[in-house]
Write a protein that holds these residues in place. Sequence first.
Motif, PDB file in Angstrom:
ATOM      1  N   GLN A 183       0.918  -6.993  -4.115  1.00 32.22           N
ATOM      2  CA  GLN A 183       2.110  -6.313  -3.621  1.00 32.22           C
ATOM      3  C   GLN A 183       1.750  -5.229  -2.607  1.00 32.22           C
ATOM      4  O   GLN A 183       2.404  -5.101  -1.572  1.00 32.22           O
ATOM      5  CB  GLN A 183       2.833  -5.676  -4.808  1.00 32.22           C
ATOM      6  N   GLN A 184       0.677  -4.490  -2.906  1.00 32.32           N
ATOM      7  CA  GLN A 184       0.235  -3.442  -1.974  1.00 32.32           C
ATOM      8  C   GLN A 184      -0.204  -4.037  -0.638  1.00 32.32           C
ATOM      9  O   GLN A 184       0.092  -3.496   0.425  1.00 32.32           O
ATOM     10  CB  GLN A 184      -0.919  -2.635  -2.580  1.00 32.32           C
ATOM     11  N   PHE A 186       0.835  -6.837   0.647  1.00 32.80           N
ATOM     12  CA  PHE A 186       2.053  -7.270   1.348  1.00 32.80           C
ATOM     13  C   PHE A 186       2.757  -6.100   2.006  1.00 32.80           C
ATOM     14  O   PHE A 186       3.211  -6.190   3.141  1.00 32.80           O
ATOM     15  CB  PHE A 186       3.005  -7.968   0.370  1.00 32.80           C
ATOM     16  N   GLU A 187       2.856  -4.990   1.269  1.00 27.09           N
ATOM     17  CA  GLU A 187       3.520  -3.810   1.830  1.00 27.09           C
ATOM     18  C   GLU A 187       2.795  -3.320   3.069  1.00 27.09           C
ATOM     19  O   GLU A 187       3.417  -2.922   4.052  1.00 27.09           O
ATOM     20  CB  GLU A 187       3.635  -2.705   0.777  1.00 27.09           C
ATOM     21  N   LEU A 188       1.472  -3.380   3.005  1.00 30.32           N
ATOM     22  CA  LEU A 188       0.672  -2.976   4.161  1.00 30.32           C
ATOM     23  C   LEU A 188       0.973  -3.881   5.361  1.00 30.32           C
ATOM     24  O   LEU A 188       1.157  -3.408   6.485  1.00 30.32           O
ATOM     25  CB  LEU A 188      -0.816  -3.045   3.788  1.00 30.32           C
ATOM     26  N   GLN A 190       3.694  -5.480   5.895  1.00 34.53           N
ATOM     27  CA  GLN A 190       5.040  -5.112   6.346  1.00 34.53           C
ATOM     28  C   GLN A 190       5.005  -3.901   7.270  1.00 34.53           C
ATOM     29  O   GLN A 190       5.650  -3.880   8.316  1.00 34.53           O
ATOM     30  CB  GLN A 190       5.923  -4.720   5.152  1.00 34.53           C
ATOM     31  N   GLU A 191       4.265  -2.877   6.845  1.00 39.71           N
ATOM     32  CA  GLU A 191       4.172  -1.643   7.635  1.00 39.71           C
ATOM     33  C   GLU A 191       3.583  -1.930   9.004  1.00 39.71           C
ATOM     34  O   GLU A 191       4.073  -1.453  10.024  1.00 39.71           O
ATOM     35  CB  GLU A 191       3.234  -0.640   6.946  1.00 39.71           C
ATOM     36  N   GLN A 194       5.977  -3.611  11.250  1.00 39.42           N
ATOM     37  CA  GLN A 194       6.948  -2.669  11.809  1.00 39.42           C
ATOM     38  C   GLN A 194       6.356  -1.868  12.951  1.00 39.42           C
ATOM     39  O   GLN A 194       6.954  -1.715  14.005  1.00 39.42           O
ATOM     40  CB  GLN A 194       7.377  -1.681  10.709  1.00 39.42           C
ATOM     41  N   LEU A 209       6.855 -12.433  -3.400  1.00 39.89           N
ATOM     42  CA  LEU A 209       6.309 -11.867  -2.166  1.00 39.89           C
ATOM     43  C   LEU A 209       6.935 -12.538  -0.947  1.00 39.89           C
ATOM     44  O   LEU A 209       7.291 -11.882   0.027  1.00 39.89           O
ATOM     45  CB  LEU A 209       4.787 -12.015  -2.150  1.00 39.89           C
ATOM     46  N   LYS A 212      10.055 -11.187   0.615  1.00 40.08           N
ATOM     47  CA  LYS A 212       9.998  -9.976   1.453  1.00 40.08           C
ATOM     48  C   LYS A 212       9.922 -10.308   2.941  1.00 40.08           C
ATOM     49  O   LYS A 212       9.988  -9.420   3.777  1.00 40.08           O
ATOM     50  CB  LYS A 212       8.780  -9.139   1.067  1.00 40.08           C
TER      51      LYS A 212
END
Length: 227
Positions: A183-184, A186-188, A190-191, A194, A209, A212
Motif C-alpha cells: 500500500q505504501q 502504491f501511495e508513493l 500515486q504521489e 501527481q 490496489l 486506486k
Amino acid sequence: MNSETIISCQNIYKRFTEGKLDVEVLKGITLDIHAGEKIAIVGSSGSGKSTLLHILGGLDLATEGKVQILNKDIAELSDTERGILRNQSLGFIYQFHHLLPEFSALENIAMPLLIRGLAVAEASSMAEEILTKVGLGKRTKHKPGQLSGGERQRAAIARALVSKPQAVLADEPTGNLDHKTAQQIFELMQELNQEMKTAFVIVTHDMQLAEKMDKIYTLIDGQMKKA
Ligand SMILES: Nc1ncnc2c1ncn2[C@@H]1O[C@H](COP(=O)(O)OP(=O)(O)O)[C@@H](O)[C@H]1O
Ligand SMILES: [Mg+2]
C-alpha cells in the motif's frame, strides 16, 4: 483527444510458437496510454499480462498489430533505436527489483543516466534527489542486500523514475511485499504520478490496489475488458 498519447497499441496479437506448440496469448488488444494516466491491468496467472507489458514497452514485438511509443512505430526501429527510445521515454519496475547487488543504491539509480551519457557528478546528484523523494535519502550508500524488501522496491521505483520518463510500466511491483508495504509503495507511485505527471501502467493481482488507479482493465482470453 486532449492529452498526449505516450503509448498506443492497435489490434495486438501475440503468438508464441515452439515446435508444435502454438499459443496465442493476445488476441486483438487496443489500448492508448495518455500522459499522467494511471492504468491497472489485472487478470489470472498466465493470462498474458507480462507479455502485454513487454510489448507495450518495446521489450518484445507483437506478432500482429501496431505499437507506437511517442508516435514512433516500434516495429520500424532497429534494436538500437528501440533501446534508445525506451531509455529516454520509459521506466520499468519488476516484481523482483533487479537491482545490481554489488552496487550501492545511488550507483544503481544513477546507472540509466550513465547509460544515457550523463556525467557521473550530474547522474549522482539526480540519483540522490530521486532517492530522497522515495524516502531513501539516508540509504544511498546501502547495497540492495542491506535494504528491506519495501526499501528495495522503492529503490527500483527511483531507478525507473530517475530519467523522468513519460510512462512507467510496472509488472506486479508489490507482488512480493506484505499488504501494508504494498500500500505504501502504491501511495508513493500515486504521489509521483501527481507530482511528475508520469503515466503508470501497473500489472497487479491486488484488486484493492488496482482500484486506486484511474482505469482497470482485465485481461481475459487474450482480450481486454474495461471494468
Ligand atoms: N517466451 C515465451 N515463449 C513461450 N510461451 C510464453 C513465453 N512467454 C510467455 N509465454 C506463455 O504466454 C502465456 C502468458 O504468459 P504471461 O504473459 O507471463 O502471463 P501473466 O503475466 O499474466 O502471468 C503463458 O501461457 C506463458 O506460458
Ligand atoms: Mg506476469
